[in-house]
Design a protein around this motif. Structure first.
Motif, PDB file in Angstrom:
ATOM      1  N   GLN A   7      -2.970  -7.747  -6.440  1.00 28.54           N
ATOM      2  CA  GLN A   7      -2.560  -6.510  -5.779  1.00 28.54           C
ATOM      3  C   GLN A   7      -2.994  -5.261  -6.530  1.00 28.54           C
ATOM      4  O   GLN A   7      -2.913  -4.153  -5.989  1.00 28.54           O
ATOM      5  CB  GLN A   7      -1.024  -6.473  -5.620  1.00 28.54           C
ATOM      6  CG  GLN A   7      -0.461  -7.581  -4.736  1.00 28.54           C
ATOM      7  CD  GLN A   7      -0.552  -7.269  -3.245  1.00 28.54           C
ATOM      8  OE1 GLN A   7      -1.490  -6.602  -2.809  1.00 28.54           O
ATOM      9  NE2 GLN A   7       0.413  -7.728  -2.495  1.00 28.54           N
ATOM     10  N   ALA A   8      -3.453  -5.407  -7.749  1.00 27.40           N
ATOM     11  CA  ALA A   8      -3.759  -4.247  -8.592  1.00 27.40           C
ATOM     12  C   ALA A   8      -4.840  -3.347  -7.995  1.00 27.40           C
ATOM     13  O   ALA A   8      -4.871  -2.145  -8.274  1.00 27.40           O
ATOM     14  CB  ALA A   8      -4.193  -4.709  -9.985  1.00 27.40           C
ATOM     15  N   HIS A   9      -5.684  -3.901  -7.147  1.00 26.37           N
ATOM     16  CA  HIS A   9      -6.767  -3.076  -6.583  1.00 26.37           C
ATOM     17  C   HIS A   9      -6.212  -1.934  -5.736  1.00 26.37           C
ATOM     18  O   HIS A   9      -6.855  -0.887  -5.604  1.00 26.37           O
ATOM     19  CB  HIS A   9      -7.718  -3.939  -5.755  1.00 26.37           C
ATOM     20  CG  HIS A   9      -7.111  -4.522  -4.511  1.00 26.37           C
ATOM     21  ND1 HIS A   9      -7.226  -3.913  -3.285  1.00 26.37           N
ATOM     22  CD2 HIS A   9      -6.375  -5.654  -4.321  1.00 26.37           C
ATOM     23  CE1 HIS A   9      -6.603  -4.646  -2.379  1.00 26.37           C
ATOM     24  NE2 HIS A   9      -6.078  -5.703  -2.984  1.00 26.37           N
ATOM     25  N   HIS A  10      -5.017  -2.113  -5.171  1.00 24.68           N
ATOM     26  CA  HIS A  10      -4.430  -1.042  -4.367  1.00 24.68           C
ATOM     27  C   HIS A  10      -4.188   0.210  -5.216  1.00 24.68           C
ATOM     28  O   HIS A  10      -4.283   1.332  -4.713  1.00 24.68           O
ATOM     29  CB  HIS A  10      -3.109  -1.500  -3.747  1.00 24.68           C
ATOM     30  CG  HIS A  10      -3.266  -2.556  -2.708  1.00 24.68           C
ATOM     31  ND1 HIS A  10      -3.986  -2.371  -1.551  1.00 24.68           N
ATOM     32  CD2 HIS A  10      -2.791  -3.832  -2.657  1.00 24.68           C
ATOM     33  CE1 HIS A  10      -3.950  -3.478  -0.829  1.00 24.68           C
ATOM     34  NE2 HIS A  10      -3.237  -4.375  -1.480  1.00 24.68           N
ATOM     35  N   ARG A  69     -11.404  -6.036 -16.442  1.00 23.53           N
ATOM     36  CA  ARG A  69     -12.146  -5.659 -15.240  1.00 23.53           C
ATOM     37  C   ARG A  69     -11.346  -4.701 -14.358  1.00 23.53           C
ATOM     38  O   ARG A  69     -11.908  -3.835 -13.687  1.00 23.53           O
ATOM     39  CB  ARG A  69     -12.537  -6.913 -14.446  1.00 23.53           C
ATOM     40  CG  ARG A  69     -13.717  -7.672 -15.031  1.00 23.53           C
ATOM     41  CD  ARG A  69     -14.212  -8.742 -14.080  1.00 23.53           C
ATOM     42  NE  ARG A  69     -13.332  -9.906 -14.062  1.00 23.53           N
ATOM     43  CZ  ARG A  69     -13.478 -10.959 -14.856  1.00 23.53           C
ATOM     44  NH1 ARG A  69     -14.455 -10.982 -15.751  1.00 23.53           N
ATOM     45  NH2 ARG A  69     -12.658 -11.983 -14.776  1.00 23.53           N
ATOM     46  N   LEU A  70     -10.024  -4.869 -14.359  1.00 20.22           N
ATOM     47  CA  LEU A  70      -9.154  -4.018 -13.546  1.00 20.22           C
ATOM     48  C   LEU A  70      -8.763  -2.730 -14.266  1.00 20.22           C
ATOM     49  O   LEU A  70      -7.997  -1.943 -13.731  1.00 20.22           O
ATOM     50  CB  LEU A  70      -7.894  -4.800 -13.157  1.00 20.22           C
ATOM     51  CG  LEU A  70      -8.092  -5.866 -12.076  1.00 20.22           C
ATOM     52  CD1 LEU A  70      -6.915  -6.841 -12.049  1.00 20.22           C
ATOM     53  CD2 LEU A  70      -8.283  -5.214 -10.712  1.00 20.22           C
ATOM     54  N   ASP A  71      -9.259  -2.536 -15.486  1.00 21.49           N
ATOM     55  CA  ASP A  71      -8.994  -1.322 -16.264  1.00 21.49           C
ATOM     56  C   ASP A  71      -7.498  -1.150 -16.545  1.00 21.49           C
ATOM     57  O   ASP A  71      -6.954  -0.050 -16.436  1.00 21.49           O
ATOM     58  CB  ASP A  71      -9.545  -0.088 -15.547  1.00 21.49           C
ATOM     59  CG  ASP A  71      -9.605   1.133 -16.466  1.00 21.49           C
ATOM     60  OD1 ASP A  71      -9.785   0.952 -17.680  1.00 21.49           O
ATOM     61  OD2 ASP A  71      -9.445   2.267 -15.966  1.00 21.49           O
ATOM     62  N   LEU A 101      -2.730  -9.411 -10.535  1.00 18.64           N
ATOM     63  CA  LEU A 101      -4.184  -9.327 -10.373  1.00 18.64           C
ATOM     64  C   LEU A 101      -4.579  -9.287  -8.907  1.00 18.64           C
ATOM     65  O   LEU A 101      -5.617  -8.713  -8.552  1.00 18.64           O
ATOM     66  CB  LEU A 101      -4.883 -10.480 -11.092  1.00 18.64           C
ATOM     67  CG  LEU A 101      -4.925 -11.862 -10.424  1.00 18.64           C
ATOM     68  CD1 LEU A 101      -5.971 -12.732 -11.131  1.00 18.64           C
ATOM     69  CD2 LEU A 101      -3.581 -12.558 -10.424  1.00 18.64           C
ATOM     70  N   GLU A 143      -9.601 -10.498 -16.680  1.00 20.00           N
ATOM     71  CA  GLU A 143      -9.245  -9.870 -15.402  1.00 20.00           C
ATOM     72  C   GLU A 143      -8.658  -8.477 -15.641  1.00 20.00           C
ATOM     73  O   GLU A 143      -8.970  -7.517 -14.921  1.00 20.00           O
ATOM     74  CB  GLU A 143      -8.240 -10.736 -14.646  1.00 20.00           C
ATOM     75  CG  GLU A 143      -8.768 -12.063 -14.162  1.00 20.00           C
ATOM     76  CD  GLU A 143      -9.647 -11.938 -12.924  1.00 20.00           C
ATOM     77  OE1 GLU A 143      -9.882 -10.801 -12.458  1.00 20.00           O
ATOM     78  OE2 GLU A 143     -10.105 -12.979 -12.426  1.00 20.00           O
ATOM     79  N   ARG A 155       0.836  -1.203   0.000  1.00 17.89           N
ATOM     80  CA  ARG A 155       0.000   0.000   0.000  1.00 17.89           C
ATOM     81  C   ARG A 155       0.869   1.250   0.000  1.00 17.89           C
ATOM     82  O   ARG A 155       0.595   2.206  -0.734  1.00 17.89           O
ATOM     83  CB  ARG A 155      -0.920   0.007   1.220  1.00 17.89           C
ATOM     84  CG  ARG A 155      -2.030  -1.025   1.199  1.00 17.89           C
ATOM     85  CD  ARG A 155      -2.818  -0.974   2.497  1.00 17.89           C
ATOM     86  NE  ARG A 155      -3.861  -1.971   2.551  1.00 17.89           N
ATOM     87  CZ  ARG A 155      -5.116  -1.781   2.162  1.00 17.89           C
ATOM     88  NH1 ARG A 155      -5.461  -0.600   1.673  1.00 17.89           N
ATOM     89  NH2 ARG A 155      -6.013  -2.747   2.246  1.00 17.89           N
ATOM     90  N   GLN A 197      -5.898   0.719  -8.331  1.00 17.31           N
ATOM     91  CA  GLN A 197      -7.128   1.126  -9.004  1.00 17.31           C
ATOM     92  C   GLN A 197      -8.186   1.669  -8.045  1.00 17.31           C
ATOM     93  O   GLN A 197      -9.140   2.318  -8.497  1.00 17.31           O
ATOM     94  CB  GLN A 197      -7.687  -0.041  -9.824  1.00 17.31           C
ATOM     95  CG  GLN A 197      -6.720  -0.549 -10.910  1.00 17.31           C
ATOM     96  CD  GLN A 197      -6.323   0.519 -11.906  1.00 17.31           C
ATOM     97  OE1 GLN A 197      -5.747   1.534 -11.546  1.00 17.31           O
ATOM     98  NE2 GLN A 197      -6.632   0.287 -13.174  1.00 17.31           N
ATOM     99  N   GLU A 198      -8.007   1.431  -6.750  1.00 19.01           N
ATOM    100  CA  GLU A 198      -8.925   2.018  -5.777  1.00 19.01           C
ATOM    101  C   GLU A 198      -8.595   3.478  -5.467  1.00 19.01           C
ATOM    102  O   GLU A 198      -9.411   4.180  -4.849  1.00 19.01           O
ATOM    103  CB  GLU A 198      -8.889   1.208  -4.475  1.00 19.01           C
ATOM    104  CG  GLU A 198      -9.580  -0.141  -4.575  1.00 19.01           C
ATOM    105  CD  GLU A 198      -9.321  -1.038  -3.381  1.00 19.01           C
ATOM    106  OE1 GLU A 198      -9.903  -2.136  -3.335  1.00 19.01           O
ATOM    107  OE2 GLU A 198      -8.519  -0.639  -2.493  1.00 19.01           O
TER     108      GLU A 198
END
Length: 280
Positions: A60-63, A107-109, A58, A104, A40, A65-66
């Motif tokens: 960890q990518a949300h950290h 979806r994760l852009d 895939l 994926e 993070r 894209q959020e």
């Protein structure tokens, strides 16, 4: 197929890109976590520093894209995992790509996906597995309009050099880069070579496919910036650096210096000043 997502990877003025790779945890090696143990914090530092892209997995990518807002790095998603970096090597080697990786990534852009094409001495089967992965990903990447970055990686013998060390042989790099292009790469993420003044030959063999140059092992700031200038002068479309950024004493500062070189044509001496002048 025009890979429109690449409009979010390359700077519209310079036409270049800095992709910072922090996907190393995917490979299960403890030493690869140095500098990115707190993912993070690493992501936040890079968002503040503003490279063109961050390379992640895939999981960890949300950290990235959020993070709210439009002005943040694009996501390059790593799609394959292998156990070829430790020394000594495991008795059984593997390289697998993520099932439904392109979906994926959509979806994760993501702006692109990345997959290896490895040449590991004494283990041709790994290259074969990589080729199968590339062909499977190419089919889906075309379907969904997702740019495919192929990473030709000419490795040294692990028993001699340890894991993840670049060979540097120009002829080997050229042959593997060309194979990546022939397999349908939209982008090439290539090794540096021993003599940067010859790197124009790698660019030529890639033809119309943009080449982004890997950073390789940790080097001092001047060497890193001089190498960056050299490959850009040779025609590289950008760089993909990992450990030389995230393991730096000031990741924010070295990112600022690299961005100045890429996008403003700043020289090495001026860029070196930026490493310490920007905030830590």
């Amino acid at each position: 197929m025009h890979p429109y997502r690449l409009n979010r990877l390359f700077d519209p003025d310079s036409g270049k890109a800095l992709d910072v790779a922090i996907d190393h945890g995917f490979f299960g090696e403890r030493s690869f976590l140095d500098g990115i143990e707190d993912i993070r914090a690493s992501v936040q530092t890079l968002v503040d520093a503003g490279p063109d892209a961050v390379q992640m997995t895939l999981g960890q990518a949300h950290h990235l894209q959020e993070v709210p807002g439009k002005h943040k790095p694009g996501l390059v998603m790593r799609t394959d995992v292998a156990n070829v970096y430790n020394s000594p090597l495991d008795e059984e080697l593997y390289s697998h790509h993520v099932p439904f990786a392109v979906e994926e990534a959509v979806r994760l852009d993501a702006v692109a996906i990345c997959v290896n094409l490895m040449q590991l001495p004494g283990h041709p089967g790994i290259r074969g597995e990589n080729i199968r992965s590339i062909l499977a990903l190419r089919e889906q990447a075309t379907k969904y309009g997702m740019p495919l970055m192929v990473e030709p990686l000419v490795m040294q013998d692990n028993s001699v050099a340890g894991g993840y060390m670049v060979d540097g042989d120009l002829d080997k790099i050229m042959a593997l880069v060309r194979q990546g292009v022939e397999l349908g790469a939209d982008l090439i993420k290539a090794d540096p070579c021993d003599d940067p003044s010859e790197y124009h030959r790698v660019i030529r063999v890639a033809g119309s496919v943009p080449v982004l140059v890997r950073g390789g092992g940790r080097v001092d700031d001047r060497t890193l910036l001089e190498r960056t200038v050299a490959v850009l002068d040779a025609g590289a479309a950008g760089i993909v650096y990992g450990r030389n950024v995230v393991q730096h004493r000031n990741p924010y500062g070295i990112t600022a210096a690299l961005m100045a070189v890429l996008h403003r044509g700043v020289g090495v001496d001026e860029a070196l000043k930026l490493v310490d002048e920007v905030r830590s």
